[in-house]
Design an enzyme around this catalytic site. Structure first.
Site, PDB file in Angstrom:
ATOM      1  N   LYS A 212      14.301 -23.664 -31.931  1.00 33.91           N
ATOM      2  CA  LYS A 212      13.065 -25.563 -31.514  1.00 33.91           C
ATOM      3  C   LYS A 212      13.834 -26.639 -31.380  1.00 33.91           C
ATOM      4  CE  LYS A 212       8.868 -23.141 -33.271  1.00 33.91           C
ATOM      5  NZ  LYS A 212       7.897 -22.905 -34.120  1.00 33.91           N
ATOM      6  N   ARG A 246      10.194 -16.164 -38.796  1.00 29.22           N
ATOM      7  CA  ARG A 246       9.820 -15.539 -38.010  1.00 29.22           C
ATOM      8  C   ARG A 246      10.906 -16.202 -36.998  1.00 29.22           C
ATOM      9  NH1 ARG A 246       7.723 -17.580 -32.970  1.00 29.22           N
ATOM     10  NH2 ARG A 246       6.834 -16.786 -31.420  1.00 29.22           N
TER      11      ARG A 246
HETATM   12  C1  YH5 Z   1       5.449 -20.557 -34.966  1.00 28.70           C
HETATM   13  O1  YH5 Z   1       5.702 -21.903 -35.556  1.00 28.70           O
HETATM   14  N1  YH5 Z   1       6.325 -20.364 -32.472  1.00 28.70           N
HETATM   15  S1  YH5 Z   1       5.571 -19.989 -30.072  1.00 28.70           S
HETATM   16  C2  YH5 Z   1       9.829 -23.891 -28.041  1.00 28.70           C
HETATM   17  C3  YH5 Z   1      10.887 -23.695 -28.426  1.00 28.70           C
HETATM   18  C4  YH5 Z   1      11.566 -22.733 -29.431  1.00 28.70           C
HETATM   19  C5  YH5 Z   1      11.309 -21.986 -29.687  1.00 28.70           C
HETATM   20  C6  YH5 Z   1      11.580 -25.840 -26.808  1.00 28.70           C
HETATM   21  N2  YH5 Z   1       4.377 -19.190 -32.407  1.00 28.70           N
HETATM   22  C7  YH5 Z   1       5.293 -20.376 -34.185  1.00 28.70           C
HETATM   23  O2  YH5 Z   1       8.790 -19.985 -30.996  1.00 28.70           O
HETATM   24  N3  YH5 Z   1       3.978 -18.606 -34.727  1.00 28.70           N
HETATM   25  C8  YH5 Z   1       4.695 -19.782 -31.514  1.00 28.70           C
HETATM   26  O3  YH5 Z   1      11.921 -24.462 -28.234  1.00 28.70           O
HETATM   27  C9  YH5 Z   1       4.246 -19.554 -33.773  1.00 28.70           C
HETATM   28  N4  YH5 Z   1       4.577 -20.224 -35.962  1.00 28.70           N
HETATM   29  C10 YH5 Z   1       3.445 -19.081 -35.726  1.00 28.70           C
HETATM   30  N5  YH5 Z   1       3.295 -18.842 -36.742  1.00 28.70           N
HETATM   31  C11 YH5 Z   1       6.767 -21.437 -29.734  1.00 28.70           C
HETATM   32  C12 YH5 Z   1       8.199 -21.527 -30.492  1.00 28.70           C
HETATM   33  C13 YH5 Z   1       9.075 -21.969 -29.784  1.00 28.70           C
HETATM   34  C14 YH5 Z   1       8.977 -22.880 -28.651  1.00 28.70           C
END
Ligand code: YH5
Length: 278
Positions: A212, A246
């Site tokens: 993230k 996750r």
């Molecule tokens: C979460 O935390 N996150 S989708 C932006 C990024 C890296 C990763 C700019 N669904 C979560 O993974 N479900 C997502 O870098 C989720 N918890 C739960 N339960 C976003 C994501 C991401 C977005």
């Protein structure tokens, strides 16, 4: 559903604009083989999402989301025994995914879409309620809290009550602070170091830190160079009361969890010794 105290949820993005796979897993076969690889690496559950919730991501209709995820869910259901989770904030997609064989609902909108509570109650499956301030479009536009821990705590209570009123038992509810969803780096780090604050709610915690922006901010690196930073923060979480992690990087995260499991009893012993000498 999960044998261990700490379980791994492997992320399967079926989005052409996915931040990480750049659309590589867009086709059903590619998505399927990526899921198989995560299963071989030790994923306990596969979390399938067809909508990118990154700020500024293209908006897709629930129909398009279904077209992306349902064929992959069907194939995984036919070919593997690994539980499948649907990552969606839309009732129509959640319903279709449950019909196709998903056994867990992961909702970044915490079942606030019309009909979502009733759909999950009828399916009698576990659900992860994630906290987000604002919407994916607006969430990183000056996130603000008086007290981030208190505000999330009250949000969780409100959603747990809504779930229970709809017939979803508390044992079926998982909570997630939603790292990066309407949070600054300070909010994210406050949450990361205070996860046990939420334990009194009596629900297992799920966290998603993988690659993230908070690591981009700390390290000044793009998403594909944030693995080491993610793992360091994952260790901090794993040494607290977290139940599911996750991640996009299952093999590396599995090692972290195994090391955390080895360290934990020693920390507990030290805490007990501190109590005795206090
Ligand atoms: C979460 O935390 N996150 S989708 C932006 C990024 C890296 C990763 C700019 N669904 C979560 O993974 N479900 C997502 O870098 C989720 N918890 C739960 N339960 C976003 C994501 C991401 C977005």
């Amino acid at each position: 559903m999960f044998q261990d105290q700490l379980s791994l949820m492997g992320v399967l993005n079926v989005t052409p604009d996915s931040f990480y796979d750049g659309g590589r897993h867009h086709s059903k076969e590619k998505a399927f083989s990526h899921a198989l690889q995560m299963i071989q690496e030790g994923a306990d559950i596969i979390d399938i999402g067809g909508e990118s919730t990154r700020p500024g991501a293209q908006i897709v209709s629930p129909e398009e989301e279904c077209d992306r995820v349902i064929p992959v869910i069907e194939k995984l259901k036919q070919e593997t025994d690994t539980p499948i989770s649907i990552d969606s904030r839309h009732t129509a997609v959640i319903k279709a995914a449950l019909d196709a064989g998903a056994v867990f609902v992961n909702d970044v909108y915490a079942l606030q879409d019309d009909g979502a509570l009733a759909t999950v109650a009828a399916a009698n499956v576990p659900v992860c309620l994630m906290h987000m301030q604002g919407t994916p479009e607006s969430m990183q536009n000056r996130p603000h809290y008086q007290d981030v821990l208190q505000e999330l705590y009250h949000f969780f209570i409100e959603r747990i009550v809504a779930c229970e009123q709809a017939g979803i038992a508390r044992e079926k509810i998982w909570l997630d602070p939603g790292f990066g969803f309407g949070k600054t780096l300070d909010h994210n780090l406050t949450l990361l170091t205070n996860l046990s604050f939420f334990k009194t709610l009596g629900c297992p915690l799920l966290i998603g830190l993988s690659r993230k922006s908070m690591f981009g901010e700390i390290l000044n690196k793009p998403a594909d160079e944030r693995l080491h930073g993610t793992l360091a923060a994952t260790m901090v979480a794993a040494l607290q009361d977290v139940s599911i992690i996750r991640t996009h990087d299952v093999a590396a995260t599995k090692d972290i969890l195994t090391v955390a499991r080895a360290i934990k009893p020693y920390l507990q012993r030290r805490e007990q010794a501190d109590v005795c000498t206090a």
